[in-house]
Every structure is written in C-alpha cells, then in structure tokens.
Enzyme design. Sequence first.
Site, PDB file in Angstrom:
ATOM      1  N   HIS A 101       0.803  -1.224   0.000  1.00 25.41           N
ATOM      2  CA  HIS A 101       0.000   0.000   0.000  1.00 25.41           C
ATOM      3  C   HIS A 101       0.837   1.275   0.000  1.00 25.41           C
ATOM      4  CE1 HIS A 101      -4.453   0.940   1.218  1.00 25.41           C
ATOM      5  NE2 HIS A 101      -4.088   1.561   0.124  1.00 25.41           N
ATOM      6  N   ASP A 124      -9.904  -0.187   4.239  1.00 23.70           N
ATOM      7  CA  ASP A 124      -8.695  -0.706   4.874  1.00 23.70           C
ATOM      8  C   ASP A 124      -8.986  -1.004   6.338  1.00 23.70           C
ATOM      9  OD1 ASP A 124      -5.961  -1.186   5.571  1.00 23.70           O
ATOM     10  OD2 ASP A 124      -5.285   0.415   4.239  1.00 23.70           O
ATOM     11  N   HIS A 126      -6.593  -0.497   8.329  1.00 20.09           N
ATOM     12  CA  HIS A 126      -5.678   0.490   8.914  1.00 20.09           C
ATOM     13  C   HIS A 126      -5.865   1.835   8.215  1.00 20.09           C
ATOM     14  CE1 HIS A 126      -3.932  -3.581   8.657  1.00 20.09           C
ATOM     15  NE2 HIS A 126      -3.554  -3.387   9.907  1.00 20.09           N
ATOM     16  N   ASP A 128      -3.414   3.970   7.669  1.00 24.71           N
ATOM     17  CA  ASP A 128      -2.225   4.246   6.854  1.00 24.71           C
ATOM     18  C   ASP A 128      -1.876   5.727   6.827  1.00 24.71           C
ATOM     19  OD1 ASP A 128      -2.283   1.561   6.360  1.00 24.71           O
ATOM     20  OD2 ASP A 128      -2.813   1.709   4.259  1.00 24.71           O
ATOM     21  N   HIS A 141       4.352   1.444   3.959  1.00 16.97           N
ATOM     22  CA  HIS A 141       2.991   1.134   3.525  1.00 16.97           C
ATOM     23  C   HIS A 141       1.977   1.581   4.578  1.00 16.97           C
ATOM     24  CE1 HIS A 141       2.243  -3.152   5.418  1.00 16.97           C
ATOM     25  NE2 HIS A 141       2.935  -2.392   6.222  1.00 16.97           N
ATOM     26  N   ASP A 234      -7.595  -1.892   0.119  1.00 21.38           N
ATOM     27  CA  ASP A 234      -6.676  -2.864   0.701  1.00 21.38           C
ATOM     28  C   ASP A 234      -7.495  -4.101   1.036  1.00 21.38           C
ATOM     29  OD1 ASP A 234      -5.046  -4.354   2.533  1.00 21.38           O
ATOM     30  OD2 ASP A 234      -3.941  -2.533   3.022  1.00 21.38           O
ATOM     31  N   ASP A 236      -7.074  -6.268   3.108  1.00 18.88           N
ATOM     32  CA  ASP A 236      -7.220  -6.556   4.540  1.00 18.88           C
ATOM     33  C   ASP A 236      -8.372  -5.776   5.171  1.00 18.88           C
ATOM     34  OD1 ASP A 236      -6.349  -4.020   5.570  1.00 18.88           O
ATOM     35  OD2 ASP A 236      -4.276  -4.675   5.715  1.00 18.88           O
ATOM     36  N   GLU A 279      -2.187  -5.170  -1.458  1.00 19.28           N
ATOM     37  CA  GLU A 279      -1.754  -6.119  -0.425  1.00 19.28           C
ATOM     38  C   GLU A 279      -2.227  -7.554  -0.654  1.00 19.28           C
ATOM     39  OE1 GLU A 279       0.404  -5.326   1.958  1.00 19.28           O
ATOM     40  OE2 GLU A 279       0.360  -3.147   2.043  1.00 19.28           O
TER      41      GLU A 279
END
Length: 317
Positions: A101, A124, A126, A128, A141, A234, A236, A279
Amino acid sequence: MSSKPKSVGIIGAPFSKGQPQGGVEEGPAALRNAGLTEKLKEQECDVKDYGNLFFADVPNETPFQIVKNPRTVGKANEHLAGVVAEVKKNGRTSLVLGRDHSLATGSISGHAKVHPHLCVIWVDAHSDINTPLTTPSGNLHGQPVPVPFLLKELKGQIPDIPGFSWVTPCLSAKDIVYIGLRDVDPGEHRILKDLGIKFFSMTEVDKLGIAKVMEETLSYLIGRKKRPIHLSYDVDGLDPSLTPATSTPVPGGLTYREGLYITEEICKTGLLSGLDIMEVNPSLGKTPDEVNWTVNTAVALILSCFGVAQEGNHSAN
C-alpha cells in the site's frame, strides 16, 4: 450511466519494499492468472494492459530516522505516478494491481495530475496515515497518505523525506473517507481527529449498516459536486476469512457482501476514475485454498467496480 464500454488501463506494480514481508510483488501475476483481463472483457470493458512496472532498488539505501527504504519507495511511487497519469490522459480508468500500500501515493498523485479535483475512498483495516514522527514500525505502507504530503493540511509539519521531493499535496482532509478501520495507532487517531477526516470504523459499519455508510460517504464526497472517485482498496479491509493471503490481517473485517456493496455503489455513480487493489500476497496463504480465496475475492471486487451496475446481474460473483 452511459452504456458505452468502460475503458480500463491495467498497471501491474509488483513492489514490496514498503513493508518487510516479501511475496506481495506476486499479486499482479496472481490476479491476471485468475482471468482478470478476460473477465473484464466479458463485461464489455475496453481493456489495455500496460504490463508490470519495473522498480529498481536505490543502491546504498539507508533509513531516514526510522523510515525504511525511503528513496526506493519514493522512486517507485514517482514511476507509478507517471504511468497512472498516462493512463488517465488516455481516458481510461486506472487499475493498479496487487502490491503493497505504500504505492497509493504514486497512484493518487498520478491521478490527481490529470484530475486535480478527485476524491478518495480508502477501504482498509488500517488508516495508513502515520507520519515519520508517529510510525511505530517505520514501514512506508503504513504512511502513504501524509508522508509524501498528499494532504495539504500536513504540508510543513513533516520532515522532508529523501525520495519524495517530487510530490506536491493534492488532497484536503475533506477529500477522503475511510471505511473498515479497526487497527489504528494512537498517533494516527490523533491526526484523523485533528484534521476532521471522515471515517467509518467497523464499529460504525456494524451500527449503521453498509448501505448507510455508503450513502453518507457518497453524499459527503460527491453530494454537492460530481467529481472523479479514486478507490484505494486494501484487501485486509475484508475479514481475514475471505482474504487470508495478506500481510497484516485483522479479525472482524467487512463481510464479502459488505465489501462488494462498496464497489457496487461506487460503480453506480459512474464516477470511478482510479482503482487500487492492494496487499494481495500469495506467499502468505497457508494453503492453495487461502491463496485462491484471496485472489478470487480481489477479482470479484474489481469486476464489481466495472459494470455490474444493473440490478439482478450477478456476474461479479
């Protein structure tokens, strides 16, 4: 929405130096091998594949404070930004495949060169949004938004990082919405709150429902003025049961239907202009099935972005 074919430009960005785990550079090949291009064409998309970009390591790379590989990541982002800008100038929706990412910086920067008024939906686990001053890991990332000064509000508050001098801020805090957050560092939370960045954690997704989340997101970003949407997704953000082959899985993520609903609603706006699928890391699947679930889910998300807007059409599944 117009009925003309959607023009898509695929860019493979096999890169993993924004984080410590190798293998994520295999993501673009895995997505192509799953028939992505053919399936897009079946949906009557006009597809041009720009191939995989080559990212050279910067020799004698040293950390900046605790930030790892800054020059290598910065140079890779600059390269990607140029290719995304070319895809956009050719009138295609940019589709950046399967790398870590950290390269969202280049993808969004290149998009903004051609469409400076874009907005970003970031899916996401997260946020980020760590800076070199807040990052606990030093992995780029986890800090692709402010590190290269994509956010105008952070200009001047972050040290100059080697490799990122080419970036100019192209987003305001009000131009981005996060969906699916559930693993946010204290420093990141402070930035989100201080800048008034709109986000929907998984708690809010549970409470409001994904339909309300998307209604509020689209109203906030394009309710007053239609503008290009950049979706940075992402894998995740989804629950690890769906996408286990990724580097930083966090339990309690979006369901398959919630993940697809996001892409379906963005597709219906007719405004999707840039897409990152992030990712996907085939080397982290514990079994072939785990790799297949992750890759097939990512492909379904992409297909859903490009043309499954008619009610009752289930070709994305």
